[in-house]
Design a protein around this motif. Structure first.
Motif, PDB file in Angstrom:
ATOM      1  N   ASN A  85      55.058 -36.572 -16.978  1.00  0.00           N
ATOM      2  CA  ASN A  85      54.016 -36.151 -16.041  1.00  0.00           C
ATOM      3  C   ASN A  85      54.370 -34.782 -15.489  1.00  0.00           C
ATOM      4  OD1 ASN A  85      52.614 -38.652 -16.223  1.00  0.00           O
ATOM      5  ND2 ASN A  85      54.147 -39.528 -14.893  1.00  0.00           N
ATOM      6  N   GLY A  86      53.404 -33.872 -15.485  1.00  0.00           N
ATOM      7  CA  GLY A  86      53.623 -32.530 -14.982  1.00  0.00           C
ATOM      8  C   GLY A  86      53.834 -31.537 -16.114  1.00  0.00           C
ATOM      9  N   LEU A  87      53.719 -30.273 -15.776  1.00  0.00           N
ATOM     10  CA  LEU A  87      53.875 -29.213 -16.759  1.00  0.00           C
ATOM     11  C   LEU A  87      55.338 -29.070 -17.154  1.00  0.00           C
ATOM     12  CD1 LEU A  87      51.866 -27.351 -18.095  1.00  0.00           C
ATOM     13  CD2 LEU A  87      52.295 -25.674 -16.316  1.00  0.00           C
ATOM     14  N   MET A  88      55.579 -28.773 -18.413  1.00  0.00           N
ATOM     15  CA  MET A  88      56.945 -28.573 -18.922  1.00  0.00           C
ATOM     16  C   MET A  88      57.059 -27.186 -19.517  1.00  0.00           C
ATOM     17  SD  MET A  88      57.983 -32.042 -20.989  1.00  0.00           S
ATOM     18  CE  MET A  88      59.697 -31.639 -21.238  1.00  0.00           C
ATOM     19  N   ASP A  89      58.267 -26.684 -19.551  1.00  0.00           N
ATOM     20  CA  ASP A  89      58.573 -25.451 -20.252  1.00  0.00           C
ATOM     21  C   ASP A  89      58.330 -25.694 -21.747  1.00  0.00           C
ATOM     22  OD1 ASP A  89      60.044 -22.771 -20.502  1.00  0.00           O
ATOM     23  OD2 ASP A  89      61.242 -24.113 -21.773  1.00  0.00           O
ATOM     24  N   ALA A  90      57.757 -24.715 -22.421  1.00  0.00           N
ATOM     25  CA  ALA A  90      57.409 -24.877 -23.840  1.00  0.00           C
ATOM     26  C   ALA A  90      58.619 -25.231 -24.692  1.00  0.00           C
ATOM     27  CB  ALA A  90      56.744 -23.607 -24.364  1.00  0.00           C
ATOM     28  N   ARG A  91      59.730 -24.535 -24.498  1.00  0.00           N
ATOM     29  CA  ARG A  91      60.929 -24.814 -25.314  1.00  0.00           C
ATOM     30  C   ARG A  91      61.425 -26.239 -25.101  1.00  0.00           C
ATOM     31  NH1 ARG A  91      64.386 -19.528 -23.983  1.00  0.00           N
ATOM     32  NH2 ARG A  91      62.636 -18.143 -24.236  1.00  0.00           N
ATOM     33  N   GLU A  92      61.447 -26.655 -23.841  1.00  0.00           N
ATOM     34  CA  GLU A  92      61.923 -28.007 -23.527  1.00  0.00           C
ATOM     35  C   GLU A  92      60.991 -29.063 -24.125  1.00  0.00           C
ATOM     36  OE1 GLU A  92      64.271 -31.068 -22.083  1.00  0.00           O
ATOM     37  OE2 GLU A  92      64.717 -28.950 -22.355  1.00  0.00           O
ATOM     38  N   LEU A  93      59.692 -28.854 -24.033  1.00  0.00           N
ATOM     39  CA  LEU A  93      58.738 -29.816 -24.587  1.00  0.00           C
ATOM     40  C   LEU A  93      58.862 -29.885 -26.106  1.00  0.00           C
ATOM     41  CD1 LEU A  93      56.500 -31.867 -24.263  1.00  0.00           C
ATOM     42  CD2 LEU A  93      54.857 -29.978 -24.124  1.00  0.00           C
ATOM     43  N   ILE A  94      58.976 -28.743 -26.756  1.00  0.00           N
ATOM     44  CA  ILE A  94      59.124 -28.722 -28.214  1.00  0.00           C
ATOM     45  C   ILE A  94      60.419 -29.417 -28.629  1.00  0.00           C
ATOM     46  CG2 ILE A  94      59.502 -27.208 -30.194  1.00  0.00           C
ATOM     47  CD1 ILE A  94      57.455 -25.269 -28.782  1.00  0.00           C
ATOM     48  N   ARG A  95      61.504 -29.153 -27.899  1.00  0.00           N
ATOM     49  CA  ARG A  95      62.782 -29.800 -28.198  1.00  0.00           C
ATOM     50  C   ARG A  95      62.663 -31.316 -28.046  1.00  0.00           C
ATOM     51  NH1 ARG A  95      66.692 -32.295 -26.170  1.00  0.00           N
ATOM     52  NH2 ARG A  95      66.046 -32.127 -24.019  1.00  0.00           N
ATOM     53  N   THR A  96      62.055 -31.750 -26.949  1.00  0.00           N
ATOM     54  CA  THR A  96      61.896 -33.183 -26.692  1.00  0.00           C
ATOM     55  C   THR A  96      61.037 -33.846 -27.761  1.00  0.00           C
ATOM     56  OG1 THR A  96      62.137 -32.824 -24.315  1.00  0.00           O
ATOM     57  CG2 THR A  96      61.073 -34.872 -25.001  1.00  0.00           C
ATOM     58  N   LEU A  97      59.917 -33.211 -28.106  1.00  0.00           N
ATOM     59  CA  LEU A  97      59.040 -33.777 -29.139  1.00  0.00           C
ATOM     60  C   LEU A  97      59.746 -33.805 -30.489  1.00  0.00           C
ATOM     61  CD1 LEU A  97      55.640 -32.129 -28.141  1.00  0.00           C
ATOM     62  CD2 LEU A  97      56.326 -34.516 -27.811  1.00  0.00           C
ATOM     63  N   SER A  98      60.508 -32.765 -30.798  1.00  0.00           N
ATOM     64  CA  SER A  98      61.250 -32.732 -32.061  1.00  0.00           C
ATOM     65  C   SER A  98      62.236 -33.882 -32.150  1.00  0.00           C
ATOM     66  CB  SER A  98      61.982 -31.400 -32.209  1.00  0.00           C
ATOM     67  OG  SER A  98      61.064 -30.345 -32.319  1.00  0.00           O
ATOM     68  N   VAL A  99      62.928 -34.166 -31.050  1.00  0.00           N
ATOM     69  CA  VAL A  99      63.857 -35.304 -31.017  1.00  0.00           C
ATOM     70  C   VAL A  99      63.103 -36.606 -31.256  1.00  0.00           C
ATOM     71  CG1 VAL A  99      65.355 -36.668 -29.498  1.00  0.00           C
ATOM     72  CG2 VAL A  99      65.598 -34.175 -29.572  1.00  0.00           C
ATOM     73  N   GLN A 100      61.961 -36.764 -30.596  1.00  0.00           N
ATOM     74  CA  GLN A 100      61.158 -37.976 -30.774  1.00  0.00           C
ATOM     75  C   GLN A 100      60.672 -38.109 -32.214  1.00  0.00           C
ATOM     76  OE1 GLN A 100      60.669 -40.491 -28.667  1.00  0.00           O
ATOM     77  NE2 GLN A 100      61.908 -39.454 -27.129  1.00  0.00           N
ATOM     78  N   LEU A 101      60.292 -36.998 -32.830  1.00  0.00           N
ATOM     79  CA  LEU A 101      59.819 -37.035 -34.213  1.00  0.00           C
ATOM     80  C   LEU A 101      60.949 -37.369 -35.172  1.00  0.00           C
ATOM     81  CD1 LEU A 101      57.428 -33.967 -34.154  1.00  0.00           C
ATOM     82  CD2 LEU A 101      56.776 -36.379 -34.310  1.00  0.00           C
ATOM     83  N   LYS A 102      62.156 -36.894 -34.907  1.00  0.00           N
ATOM     84  CA  LYS A 102      63.306 -37.232 -35.746  1.00  0.00           C
ATOM     85  C   LYS A 102      63.634 -38.721 -35.635  1.00  0.00           C
ATOM     86  CE  LYS A 102      65.499 -32.734 -35.781  1.00  0.00           C
ATOM     87  NZ  LYS A 102      66.552 -31.909 -35.222  1.00  0.00           N
ATOM     88  N   GLU A 103      63.591 -39.235 -34.404  1.00  0.00           N
ATOM     89  CA  GLU A 103      63.830 -40.666 -34.213  1.00  0.00           C
ATOM     90  C   GLU A 103      62.760 -41.473 -34.921  1.00  0.00           C
ATOM     91  OE1 GLU A 103      64.168 -41.375 -30.003  1.00  0.00           O
ATOM     92  OE2 GLU A 103      66.015 -40.221 -29.850  1.00  0.00           O
ATOM     93  N   ASP A 104      61.527 -40.961 -34.893  1.00  0.00           N
ATOM     94  CA  ASP A 104      60.418 -41.623 -35.568  1.00  0.00           C
ATOM     95  C   ASP A 104      60.662 -41.692 -37.066  1.00  0.00           C
ATOM     96  OD1 ASP A 104      57.652 -42.589 -35.915  1.00  0.00           O
ATOM     97  OD2 ASP A 104      57.329 -40.640 -36.828  1.00  0.00           O
TER      98      ASP A 104
END
Length: 107
Positions: A85-104
């Protein structure tokens, strides 16, 4: 009803979907749009990004229990696997999503 006006959203079962619940505020919308452009450029076809406007789809916002905008919810086969919830820094969001996609990909 004109059938060309209604087209169901068809998403392959293995596609990971990022729902982005966007505010009605112009300045925040601009920030979210820039963030989504950056995510799309980096993650490309690894993720499907779907904007959910609180004014246009209030029932969807309620059904996900979103109380703060913007909010980001990552879904795999319709199941929530991550939320912020809330706005995130682009780099942090991309890093987080990338981790989630790798786990996926491990499943």
């Amino acid at each position: 009803m004109n059938s060309t006006l209604f087209r169901p959203l068809i998403v392959p079962a293995k596609t990971v979907v990022l729902l982005v619940f966007v505010p009605n505020s112009g300045s925040q919308q601009d920030s979210v749009n820039q963030l989504l452009d950056r995510i799309g450029a980096v993650l490309g076809d690894r993720i499907r990004i779907t904007r959910v406007d609180q004014v246009v789809h209030p029932e969807v916002v309620r059904s996900f229990g979103v109380h703060q905008l913007p909010s980001f919810i990552l879904l795999k086969q319709g199941i929530e696997i991550w939320r912020h919830n809330g706005l995130m820094d682009a780099r942090e969001l991309i890093r987080t999503l990338s981790v989630q996609l790798k786990e996926d990909g491990k499943e």
